[in-house]
Design an enzyme around this catalytic site. Sequence first.
Site, short mmCIF file in Angstrom:
data_model
loop_
_atom_site.label_atom_id
_atom_site.label_comp_id
_atom_site.label_asym_id
_atom_site.label_seq_id
_atom_site.Cartn_x
_atom_site.Cartn_y
_atom_site.Cartn_z
N THR A 84 9.87 -15.79 -9.47
CA THR A 84 11.56 -14.76 -8.56
C THR A 84 10.61 -14.27 -7.03
OG1 THR A 84 11.67 -12.63 -9.18
CG2 THR A 84 12.84 -15.29 -9.97
N LYS A 212 13.85 -3.15 -13.75
CA LYS A 212 12.58 -2.96 -13.37
C LYS A 212 12.28 -2.48 -11.47
CE LYS A 212 8.79 -4.79 -12.60
NZ LYS A 212 8.37 -6.33 -12.80
N ASN A 216 10.05 -0.19 -9.66
CA ASN A 216 9.32 -0.86 -8.02
C ASN A 216 9.11 -0.42 -7.10
OD1 ASN A 216 7.47 -2.03 -10.16
ND2 ASN A 216 8.62 -4.32 -9.49
N LEU A 258 -0.30 7.93 -5.76
CA LEU A 258 -0.14 8.78 -5.10
C LEU A 258 -1.86 8.81 -4.09
CD1 LEU A 258 1.23 12.15 -6.18
CD2 LEU A 258 2.28 10.91 -4.75
N ALA A 260 -3.34 7.64 -1.20
CA ALA A 260 -2.91 7.42 0.13
C ALA A 260 -3.98 6.00 0.67
CB ALA A 260 -3.59 8.64 1.12
N GLY A 261 -4.05 5.55 1.22
CA GLY A 261 -4.83 4.76 1.80
C GLY A 261 -4.12 3.38 3.41
N CYS A 268 4.03 -7.82 -5.99
CA CYS A 268 5.68 -7.02 -7.15
C CYS A 268 6.16 -6.47 -6.02
CB CYS A 268 5.16 -6.81 -8.17
SG CYS A 268 5.65 -8.32 -9.58
N LYS A 338 -5.62 -5.52 -4.84
CA LYS A 338 -6.52 -4.68 -6.71
C LYS A 338 -7.38 -5.18 -6.98
CE LYS A 338 -3.65 -4.34 -10.28
NZ LYS A 338 -2.62 -3.59 -10.99
C1 UDX Z 1 3.22 -3.47 -9.77
C2 UDX Z 1 3.60 -1.97 -10.94
O1 UDX Z 1 2.91 -1.04 -10.96
C3 UDX Z 1 4.22 -2.87 -12.64
O2 UDX Z 1 4.80 -1.64 -13.32
C4 UDX Z 1 4.88 -4.02 -11.83
O3 UDX Z 1 5.22 -4.26 -13.61
C5 UDX Z 1 4.88 -4.66 -10.71
O4 UDX Z 1 3.87 -4.04 -9.47
P1 UDX Z 1 0.96 -4.46 -9.79
O5 UDX Z 1 1.46 -5.13 -8.55
O6 UDX Z 1 0.25 -5.12 -10.80
O7 UDX Z 1 1.78 -3.84 -10.37
O8 UDX Z 1 0.37 -3.69 -9.21
P2 UDX Z 1 -0.05 -1.96 -9.23
O9 UDX Z 1 -1.52 -1.75 -10.00
O10 UDX Z 1 1.46 -1.30 -9.55
O11 UDX Z 1 -0.45 -1.60 -7.25
C6 UDX Z 1 0.33 -2.59 -6.24
C7 UDX Z 1 -0.16 -1.87 -4.81
O12 UDX Z 1 -0.13 -0.28 -5.21
C8 UDX Z 1 -1.67 -2.23 -5.08
O13 UDX Z 1 -1.85 -2.41 -3.35
C9 UDX Z 1 -2.48 -0.46 -4.71
O14 UDX Z 1 -3.21 -0.80 -4.21
C10 UDX Z 1 -1.43 -0.17 -4.26
N1 UDX Z 1 -1.33 1.48 -4.73
C11 UDX Z 1 -1.70 1.82 -6.43
C12 UDX Z 1 -1.62 2.42 -3.69
O15 UDX Z 1 -2.10 2.45 -2.88
N2 UDX Z 1 -1.07 3.68 -3.42
C13 UDX Z 1 -1.47 4.00 -4.85
O16 UDX Z 1 -1.51 5.28 -5.55
C14 UDX Z 1 -0.89 3.30 -6.08
#
Ligand code: UDX
Length: 448
Positions: A84, A212, A216, A258, A260-261, A268, A338
């Site tokens: 979607t 959901k 998110n 939490l 930072a970056g 998603c 990631k």
């Molecule tokens: C995410 C949700 O976590 C999941 O529950 C949902 O079903 C789909 O979307 P995903 O897209 O696989 O999953 O990635 P996620 O591990 O959540 O990371 C998302 C982004 O956030 C990445 O770019 C990651 O680097 C960033 N991130 C994550 C941060 O910048 N800081 C954090 O502390 C955690």
Amino acid sequence: MTFLGVGPLGGTYAACYAELGYEVLGYDVDAGRVEKFSAGELPFHENGLEELVRKNLATGRLRFTTDPDEVAEFGDVHFLCVGTPSRPDSHSADLSYMESAVTTLATRLTRRCIIVGKSTVPVGTSSWVQQLIDKHSPKNVEVEVAWSPEFLQEANAVQDVLRPNRVVLAAQSDWARDLLHAAHKGVFELAALEDRHVPLVVTDFATAELVKVAANAFLSTKISFINAMSDICEVTGADVTALARAIGHDARIGNKFLRAGIGFGGGCLPKDLRALSARAEELGVGESLRFLSEIDAINIRRRSKAVRMAADLTGRGSGPAGPELSGVPITVLGATFKPDTDDIRDSPALDIARRLAGAGASVTVYDPLGVDNARAQEPQLRYAASLMEAVDGAELVCVLTAWEEFRHLDPEALTDLVASPRVLDGMNCLDPQLWRNAGWTYRGMGRG
Ligand code: UDX
């Protein structure tokens, strides 16, 4: 059961539910995907999934097809797992794949069954799906819509499906609810066997659809919050990693999400955040969720900030058109959004690489799994086959995806390869002291 759409969501579910003991048929309009899965290969990378696919193809419990007649014939429970994405002209969700999956299936149904939404959708979608079913399914066949959102995280998707931290169900009749329960029984049985508890939330359709996107949006908010704090840390000499650790010890806050970056990306979080804002506007409550556009803005600013930091670090600074990096050789380590995935959708790392090149830098990218996908999207960048080749002659090394291979880099081993030992740690995943001791100029995000 059948899974319509065998991308990262449906493909993972299909294999995992076969593993749980169900008879599973995966369906996709993309013949290439179906062919790969049928041959025991994956069209995308996901930890541990290939073994499950192979094992369950061999048991005969898992099959894949492009034939919708076979799907209609096979299933009592049909799961909608199609994408979607954002619409090309707005932030709203594009439901055209869902419309086509539902109508294709509905016209072919011959017996009583349920169609269960798993994809992330705008609240209100389930009643639209029921209308589509009523319009297209044969009049003598009873078909009910049900809903059960997914929460899988790429790279951990197999575990998230087999061992979810909650199951959310919505159904209309008792019959549909019982069938939906039966379709998730394997998850609860596995939990009982392992002495775990999986919370079950049985709710109405609107709530099930909202779970959901709400989850998110909350996760995105946590990340943008800590990124906003990191800006304060930077100008005051504080360290955002210690700050995050310290506030995370409060169980009400928690220490996850939490870091930072350079901000969040992927298929998603960014899209769901925007789709929720757009849906809230349509429903007349846009004002209540307006803060989400600031969450999005904070996130996108991380990317321009990283480019400015690269210009500062290389002693270039900014011109009237922004940071000026003409001819500066920069190595970007990481292209995927990631680690442990080959997914580059809305990847902050790749976007920053593109922006650095846009500012004139001569950018070389290395990523353990994402190079093919990255090259297809950003063909103007240079791609290296190994980390050592990538850093050769660099005036700045930017670590933009926290791959294991990068986190444990030995700075001493790189010093002689680079032109200048400078590192921008966009993921705050390196040990500053280790790099500084090795003679490198180290800059993290919000680390003083
Ligand atoms: C995410 C949700 O976590 C999941 O529950 C949902 O079903 C789909 O979307 P995903 O897209 O696989 O999953 O990635 P996620 O591990 O959540 O990371 C998302 C982004 O956030 C990445 O770019 C990651 O680097 C960033 N991130 C994550 C941060 O910048 N800081 C954090 O502390 C955690």
